[in-house]
Design a protein around this motif. Sequence first.
Motif, PDB file in Angstrom:
ATOM      1  N   LYS A  70      -6.285   1.290  -2.043  1.00 58.17           N
ATOM      2  CA  LYS A  70      -5.136   1.514  -1.905  1.00 58.17           C
ATOM      3  C   LYS A  70      -4.535   2.186  -0.536  1.00 58.17           C
ATOM      4  CE  LYS A  70      -3.249   5.253  -3.984  1.00 58.17           C
ATOM      5  NZ  LYS A  70      -1.966   5.616  -3.052  1.00 58.17           N
ATOM      6  N   THR A  71      -5.142   2.847   0.106  1.00 59.50           N
ATOM      7  CA  THR A  71      -4.965   3.507   1.109  1.00 59.50           C
ATOM      8  C   THR A  71      -4.736   2.703   2.245  1.00 59.50           C
ATOM      9  OG1 THR A  71      -6.138   5.621   0.645  1.00 59.50           O
ATOM     10  CG2 THR A  71      -5.619   5.143   2.865  1.00 59.50           C
TER      11      THR A  71
ATOM     12  N   MET B  65      -1.887   0.156   2.035  1.00 61.36           N
ATOM     13  CA  MET B  65      -0.678   0.514   2.501  1.00 61.36           C
ATOM     14  C   MET B  65      -0.770   0.615   4.149  1.00 61.36           C
ATOM     15  SD  MET B  65       2.032   1.404   1.396  1.00 61.36           S
ATOM     16  CE  MET B  65       3.464   1.733   2.304  1.00 61.36           C
TER      17      MET B  65
ATOM     18  N   ARG C 199       2.034  -1.210   6.656  1.00 61.51           N
ATOM     19  CA  ARG C 199       2.800  -0.583   7.816  1.00 61.51           C
ATOM     20  C   ARG C 199       2.578  -1.292   9.149  1.00 61.51           C
ATOM     21  NH1 ARG C 199       4.076   5.043   7.026  1.00 61.51           N
ATOM     22  NH2 ARG C 199       3.736   5.815   4.850  1.00 61.51           N
TER      23      ARG C 199
ATOM     24  N   GLU D 232       1.350   3.390  -8.330  1.00 55.57           N
ATOM     25  CA  GLU D 232       1.292   4.316  -7.045  1.00 55.57           C
ATOM     26  C   GLU D 232       1.581   3.628  -5.954  1.00 55.57           C
ATOM     27  OE1 GLU D 232      -2.087   6.836  -7.023  1.00 55.57           O
ATOM     28  OE2 GLU D 232      -1.708   7.343  -9.115  1.00 55.57           O
ATOM     29  N   PHE D 233       0.982   2.506  -5.625  1.00 60.19           N
ATOM     30  CA  PHE D 233       1.120   1.826  -4.452  1.00 60.19           C
ATOM     31  C   PHE D 233       2.562   1.221  -4.180  1.00 60.19           C
ATOM     32  CE2 PHE D 233       1.398  -2.381  -2.385  1.00 60.19           C
ATOM     33  CZ  PHE D 233       1.111  -2.090  -1.080  1.00 60.19           C
TER      34      PHE D 233
ATOM     35  N   THR E 182       5.172   2.347  -5.771  1.00 58.08           N
ATOM     36  CA  THR E 182       5.962   3.507  -5.253  1.00 58.08           C
ATOM     37  C   THR E 182       6.059   4.054  -3.880  1.00 58.08           C
ATOM     38  OG1 THR E 182       5.643   4.315  -7.754  1.00 58.08           O
ATOM     39  CG2 THR E 182       6.671   6.061  -6.182  1.00 58.08           C
ATOM     40  N   GLU E 183       5.049   4.106  -3.215  1.00 55.49           N
ATOM     41  CA  GLU E 183       4.894   4.508  -1.800  1.00 55.49           C
ATOM     42  C   GLU E 183       5.488   3.285  -1.103  1.00 55.49           C
ATOM     43  OE1 GLU E 183       0.909   5.383  -0.744  1.00 55.49           O
ATOM     44  OE2 GLU E 183       0.419   6.351  -2.352  1.00 55.49           O
TER      45      GLU E 183
ATOM     46  N   ALA F 237       9.295   3.751  -1.193  1.00 56.56           N
ATOM     47  CA  ALA F 237       9.786   4.961  -0.385  1.00 56.56           C
ATOM     48  C   ALA F 237       9.738   4.489   1.115  1.00 56.56           C
ATOM     49  CB  ALA F 237       8.989   6.031  -0.784  1.00 56.56           C
ATOM     50  N   TYR F 238       8.649   3.667   1.511  1.00 61.86           N
ATOM     51  CA  TYR F 238       8.220   3.549   2.893  1.00 61.86           C
ATOM     52  C   TYR F 238       9.440   2.460   3.504  1.00 61.86           C
ATOM     53  CZ  TYR F 238       6.208   1.614   7.233  1.00 61.86           C
ATOM     54  OH  TYR F 238       5.963   1.130   8.308  1.00 61.86           O
TER      55      TYR F 238
END
Length: 321
Positions: free
Chosen positions: A188-189, A192, A196, A228-229, A231-232, A235-236
């Motif tokens: 997941k990290t 993301m 980016r 969760e991904f 949602t992030e 927001a990004y």
Amino acid sequence: MAKQETPRTDQDSPWKRILQQYFQEAIEFFLPQVAKLVDWTQPPEFLDKEFIKIAPDAKVGRRFADQLVRVKLKRGKDLVLLLHVEVQAAPEKKFAERIFVYSLRIFDYFRQPAVSLAILCDASPTWRPQQYGFSLPGTTLNFEFSIVKLLDYRDRMAELDASWNPFAIVVKAHLKLQETKKDSLARKTVKMQLVRQLYEAGYNAEQVLNLFNFLDWILVLPKRLDTEFWTELKAYEQELQMPYITSVERIGFERGVKEEAQRSLERERAFILRLLNRKLSSIPDATVTQINALSVEHLEALGEALLDFESIEDLIAWLEN
């Protein structure tokens, strides 16, 4: 460490799509010496129907990403170059022989040789098939073809980070797929982080969506981490004021969130009913129907109140109030 879900088995599909979307960039990235000879003002011609005739077994399994493409060369208006691109996900004993057979069939069909490139996506550092041949009395054959081993890019991350070519992202995504096979949280990290990088590289909305679809397909996350991904990601994109992905995927995302909330509610309701049955024995059907109609807030309140219940009458009274 989060538990990893069973990975998808049809990873060739995103490869085929990304190759068709960015074929010029793929050849510039993997075969730069060939790319310099091509007249890219003339669009590539994808020969899917012809390839199925040549290699009918390419329609199934991991061979679905095979591509046969005709391009114009800079020298000579009628000169055509056939590029046979293979994406191979696992070591195969007769892989080199298969490339040779395909090349032979291509020559027989078009009366022209093809440049064969094998993109090897497997995790074995030693498997590098590049040649097929034999030597018999009076007859010798030596067929060689080009390969690209994605594993070799592990030591070239700085080069990938500096490249604007979309296939730098494709290669990084595949390497991260291998690195995070047993760690969904790490996946997941990095997923993301790669998203980016799409924005930081300055890709337009269409490019971001195309590359994200590839990332999203191969870097699969379990349900909870996927929520969760998203949602992030939302927001990004709001922070950047560039909702390229979430504006297109919003309907599916919101549907997923609602479905997950409904599943969570059903699990909580079932848990409370089990507690009530253990504490108060049998619960009348009419009372179960009332409990099933409770809102989330009332269900949470019931979860706290049931600790004080001593009889079914206490439960019924609580529901009436």
